[in-house]
Design a protein around this motif. Structure first.
Motif, PDB file in Angstrom:
ATOM      1  N   UNK A   1      33.609  41.510  32.143  1.00 41.43           N
ATOM      2  CA  UNK A   1      32.828  40.309  31.841  1.00 41.43           C
ATOM      3  C   UNK A   1      31.361  40.504  32.173  1.00 41.43           C
ATOM      4  N   UNK A   2      31.063  40.980  33.392  1.00 38.59           N
ATOM      5  CA  UNK A   2      29.675  41.262  33.753  1.00 38.59           C
ATOM      6  C   UNK A   2      29.608  42.331  34.828  1.00 38.59           C
ATOM      7  N   UNK A   3      28.416  42.924  34.964  1.00 37.59           N
ATOM      8  CA  UNK A   3      28.170  44.020  35.912  1.00 37.59           C
ATOM      9  C   UNK A   3      26.835  43.787  36.596  1.00 37.59           C
ATOM     10  N   UNK A   4      26.779  44.139  37.899  1.00 35.29           N
ATOM     11  CA  UNK A   4      25.527  43.991  38.627  1.00 35.29           C
ATOM     12  C   UNK A   4      25.593  44.760  39.938  1.00 35.29           C
ATOM     13  N   UNK A   5      24.606  45.633  40.156  1.00 35.96           N
ATOM     14  CA  UNK A   5      24.402  46.288  41.454  1.00 35.96           C
ATOM     15  C   UNK A   5      25.682  46.826  42.099  1.00 35.96           C
ATOM     16  N   UNK A   6      26.483  47.533  41.323  1.00 33.52           N
ATOM     17  CA  UNK A   6      27.638  48.194  41.917  1.00 33.52           C
ATOM     18  C   UNK A   6      28.921  47.384  41.922  1.00 33.52           C
ATOM     19  N   UNK A   7      28.941  46.207  41.292  1.00 38.28           N
ATOM     20  CA  UNK A   7      30.176  45.448  41.205  1.00 38.28           C
ATOM     21  C   UNK A   7      30.240  44.728  39.869  1.00 38.28           C
ATOM     22  N   UNK A   8      31.412  44.209  39.550  1.00 42.37           N
ATOM     23  CA  UNK A   8      31.576  43.491  38.298  1.00 42.37           C
ATOM     24  C   UNK A   8      32.826  42.644  38.328  1.00 42.37           C
ATOM     25  N   UNK A   9      33.140  42.031  37.162  1.00 43.36           N
ATOM     26  CA  UNK A   9      34.322  41.187  37.037  1.00 43.36           C
ATOM     27  C   UNK A   9      35.065  41.549  35.758  1.00 43.36           C
ATOM     28  N   UNK A  10      36.386  41.587  35.876  1.00 40.47           N
ATOM     29  CA  UNK A  10      37.260  41.835  34.732  1.00 40.47           C
ATOM     30  C   UNK A  10      37.805  40.496  34.250  1.00 40.47           C
ATOM     31  N   UNK A  11      37.787  40.295  32.946  1.00 39.08           N
ATOM     32  CA  UNK A  11      38.289  39.044  32.373  1.00 39.08           C
ATOM     33  C   UNK A  11      39.795  38.933  32.606  1.00 39.08           C
TER      34      UNK A  11
ATOM     35  N   UNK B   1      43.224  32.567  34.985  1.00 37.01           N
ATOM     36  CA  UNK B   1      42.147  31.572  35.105  1.00 37.01           C
ATOM     37  C   UNK B   1      40.998  32.023  35.995  1.00 37.01           C
ATOM     38  N   UNK B   2      41.184  33.076  36.813  1.00 40.49           N
ATOM     39  CA  UNK B   2      40.111  33.557  37.685  1.00 40.49           C
ATOM     40  C   UNK B   2      39.822  35.015  37.382  1.00 40.49           C
ATOM     41  N   UNK B   3      38.605  35.327  37.007  1.00 41.19           N
ATOM     42  CA  UNK B   3      38.249  36.715  36.714  1.00 41.19           C
ATOM     43  C   UNK B   3      38.351  37.559  37.983  1.00 41.19           C
ATOM     44  N   UNK B   4      38.650  38.849  37.813  1.00 43.24           N
ATOM     45  CA  UNK B   4      38.936  39.724  38.951  1.00 43.24           C
ATOM     46  C   UNK B   4      37.720  40.562  39.329  1.00 43.24           C
ATOM     47  N   UNK B   5      37.352  40.493  40.602  1.00 44.50           N
ATOM     48  CA  UNK B   5      36.241  41.272  41.135  1.00 44.50           C
ATOM     49  C   UNK B   5      36.642  42.739  41.292  1.00 44.50           C
TER      50      UNK B   5
ATOM     51  N   UNK C   1      43.657  48.537  34.961  1.00 46.14           N
ATOM     52  CA  UNK C   1      43.537  48.341  36.404  1.00 46.14           C
ATOM     53  C   UNK C   1      44.879  47.925  36.982  1.00 46.14           C
ATOM     54  N   UNK C   2      44.962  47.916  38.300  1.00 44.62           N
ATOM     55  CA  UNK C   2      46.099  47.309  38.982  1.00 44.62           C
ATOM     56  C   UNK C   2      45.581  46.165  39.836  1.00 44.62           C
ATOM     57  N   UNK C   3      46.392  45.162  39.997  1.00 42.72           N
ATOM     58  CA  UNK C   3      46.010  43.992  40.774  1.00 42.72           C
ATOM     59  C   UNK C   3      46.120  44.307  42.265  1.00 42.72           C
ATOM     60  N   UNK C   4      45.071  43.982  43.009  1.00 39.72           N
ATOM     61  CA  UNK C   4      45.082  44.143  44.458  1.00 39.72           C
ATOM     62  C   UNK C   4      44.682  42.853  45.129  1.00 39.72           C
ATOM     63  N   UNK C   5      44.522  42.925  46.446  1.00 37.48           N
ATOM     64  CA  UNK C   5      44.081  41.756  47.216  1.00 37.48           C
ATOM     65  C   UNK C   5      42.905  42.186  48.088  1.00 37.48           C
ATOM     66  N   UNK C   6      41.870  41.361  48.146  1.00 34.33           N
ATOM     67  CA  UNK C   6      40.716  41.686  48.972  1.00 34.33           C
ATOM     68  C   UNK C   6      40.852  41.101  50.373  1.00 34.33           C
TER      69      UNK C   6
ATOM     70  N   UNK D   1      42.302  37.296  48.094  1.00 36.30           N
ATOM     71  CA  UNK D   1      42.130  36.866  46.715  1.00 36.30           C
ATOM     72  C   UNK D   1      42.479  38.032  45.788  1.00 36.30           C
ATOM     73  N   UNK D   2      42.900  37.717  44.566  1.00 34.44           N
ATOM     74  CA  UNK D   2      43.173  38.752  43.577  1.00 34.44           C
ATOM     75  C   UNK D   2      41.901  39.528  43.260  1.00 34.44           C
ATOM     76  N   UNK D   3      42.036  40.847  43.086  1.00 33.97           N
ATOM     77  CA  UNK D   3      40.917  41.676  42.645  1.00 33.97           C
ATOM     78  C   UNK D   3      41.484  42.826  41.821  1.00 33.97           C
ATOM     79  N   UNK D   4      40.614  43.582  41.186  1.00 32.57           N
ATOM     80  CA  UNK D   4      41.044  44.721  40.368  1.00 32.57           C
ATOM     81  C   UNK D   4      40.857  46.017  41.151  1.00 32.57           C
ATOM     82  N   UNK D   5      41.906  46.847  41.184  1.00 29.61           N
ATOM     83  CA  UNK D   5      41.847  48.154  41.846  1.00 29.61           C
ATOM     84  C   UNK D   5      42.163  49.240  40.811  1.00 29.61           C
ATOM     85  N   UNK D   6      41.868  50.498  41.178  1.00 29.94           N
ATOM     86  CA  UNK D   6      42.214  51.643  40.312  1.00 29.94           C
ATOM     87  C   UNK D   6      41.721  51.421  38.879  1.00 29.94           C
ATOM     88  N   UNK D   7      40.467  51.007  38.772  1.00 31.90           N
ATOM     89  CA  UNK D   7      39.893  50.659  37.471  1.00 31.90           C
ATOM     90  C   UNK D   7      39.470  51.923  36.724  1.00 31.90           C
ATOM     91  N   UNK D   8      39.815  51.968  35.443  1.00 33.60           N
ATOM     92  CA  UNK D   8      39.341  53.077  34.605  1.00 33.60           C
ATOM     93  C   UNK D   8      39.109  52.590  33.185  1.00 33.60           C
TER      94      UNK D   8
END
Length: 335
Positions: free
Chosen positions: A255-265, A268-272, A294-299, A303-310
């Motif tokens: 969805x968006x990218x900024x300074x070393x982080x982003x969000x995956x669509x 209902x909640x996009x994943x950091x 990606x795989x779903x992880x927890x921060x 909260x849900x987040x995205x791990x192992x992103x490629x």
């Protein structure tokens, strides 16, 4: 003076690992250069700088010892935080350059991981090697005043000390101000203080080859390039597109990218996700709208987040579909 008849200048390089990685992250995510520091290029710069300060031919300034000190997560913690790959990658780079690694276990205090004793260990090793291997110049890549006693002791035995230091300030993605600055006590004690932030900015403007080589080439090795194989046909999911439990495999767009982080669509909640969550490629090569797996992880906030992103090729749509929605496959995957 005939420089080639001058004695060899033995140089020892000692890294405070966390300090160095903080510097590398700054140039990768905050500085306009957007590239990591190259250890090989840094060693070449050190040889040139020592040769200039010692007034010898650069061929007589040789790095005979290089040591990297850092606190390290246990294997279990590194696995849980998806850090095993990145730690191994760093180890490979250091090993290929002949840099000896020294790791000390990180300790958890008040719920936070803390690094204790690294400065003492580095100081003892640096002094011992300066004495037993008669190092002429010790190059210290650090900024903490805890290294002042080391510098004073090296001065007493006649070993010159070069300090590579950085001074910068920026706001991180949370809006918090981050400052990196070397201790004034360090700068006053060393023989050769080198303000690397000025050296780099000036050298880049002047297109100095030695300074340019301080940064990693942005071309990715083939082993880290995204796969170009044809993506399998996937029908539009009929179930919910919520992320699902930890370990769920997912596929969606950035969805968006900024300074070393982003969000995956992923309604209902996009994943950091952050640069450390990538398993392949370079974060700077990602673009908004790119498809990723990606795989779903927890921060740390549970909260849900995205791990192992490629990054992956865009999926092919089944006949009759005019769009593809984020899909969460709810298949268990080992993080």
């Amino acid at each position: 003076m005939n420089q080639m008849n001058s004695p060899l200048i033995r140089v020892g390089v000692f890294y405070d690992g966390n300090y160095f990685l903080k510097i590398s992250d700054y140039y990768y995510f905050q500085h306009e250069r957007k590239a990591r520091i190259s250890l090989e290029g840094l060693h070449e710069y050190i040889r040139h700088q020592v040769a200039e300060e010692e007034d010898v031919d650069v061929r007589l300034a040789q790095i005979t010892d290089a040591h990297f000190f850092r606190g390290r997560l246990s294997a279990t913690e590194a696995r849980d935080k998806d850090r095993l790959f990145h730690d191994r990658l760093l180890d490979d780079i250091l090993m290929n350059l002949g840099v000896q690694t020294h790791y000390m276990a990180l300790k958890t205090r008040d719920g936070r991981l803390q690094e204790k004793g690294i400065d003492v260990w580095l100081s003892l090793e640096a002094l011992e090697l300066a004495l037993h291997k008669t190092l002429d110049v010790v190059v210290l890549i650090a900024g903490d005043s805890d290294y002042v006693p080391l510098i004073r002791k090296l001065n007493t035995v006649g070993t010159r000390v070069m300090l590579l230091n950085w001074d910068f300030k920026y706001e991180d993605f949370k809006g918090e101000t981050r400052v990196t600055r070397a201790s004034q006590q360090l700068l006053e004690q060393v023989t050769y203080p080198v303000a690397m932030h000025d050296v780099i900015d000036r050298g880049l403007q002047q297109q100095d080859e030695v300074v340019e080589a301080l940064f990693v080439n942005q071309a990715e090795p083939a082993a880290f390039a995204p796969s170009t194989a044809a993506a399998p046909k996937l029908a539009r999911p009929t179930g919910p597109t919520a992320a699902g439990p930890v370990g769920t495999l997912g596929m969606s767009t950035i969805k968006n990218l900024k300074n070393g982080f982003g969000f995956v669509v992923m309604p209902p909640n996009n994943l950091f996700f952050s640069y450390a969550d990538l398993t392949e490629g370079d974060f700077n090569d990602l673009r908004e709208g790119d498809w990723v797996e990606f795989t779903v992880g927890r921060n740390h906030r549970d909260e849900d987040c995205a791990r192992n992103v490629r990054k992956v090729p865009a999926p092919q749509m089944a006949d009759g579909d005019d769009e593809y929605e984020p899909v969460s496959m709810h298949a268990s995957a080992e993080l």
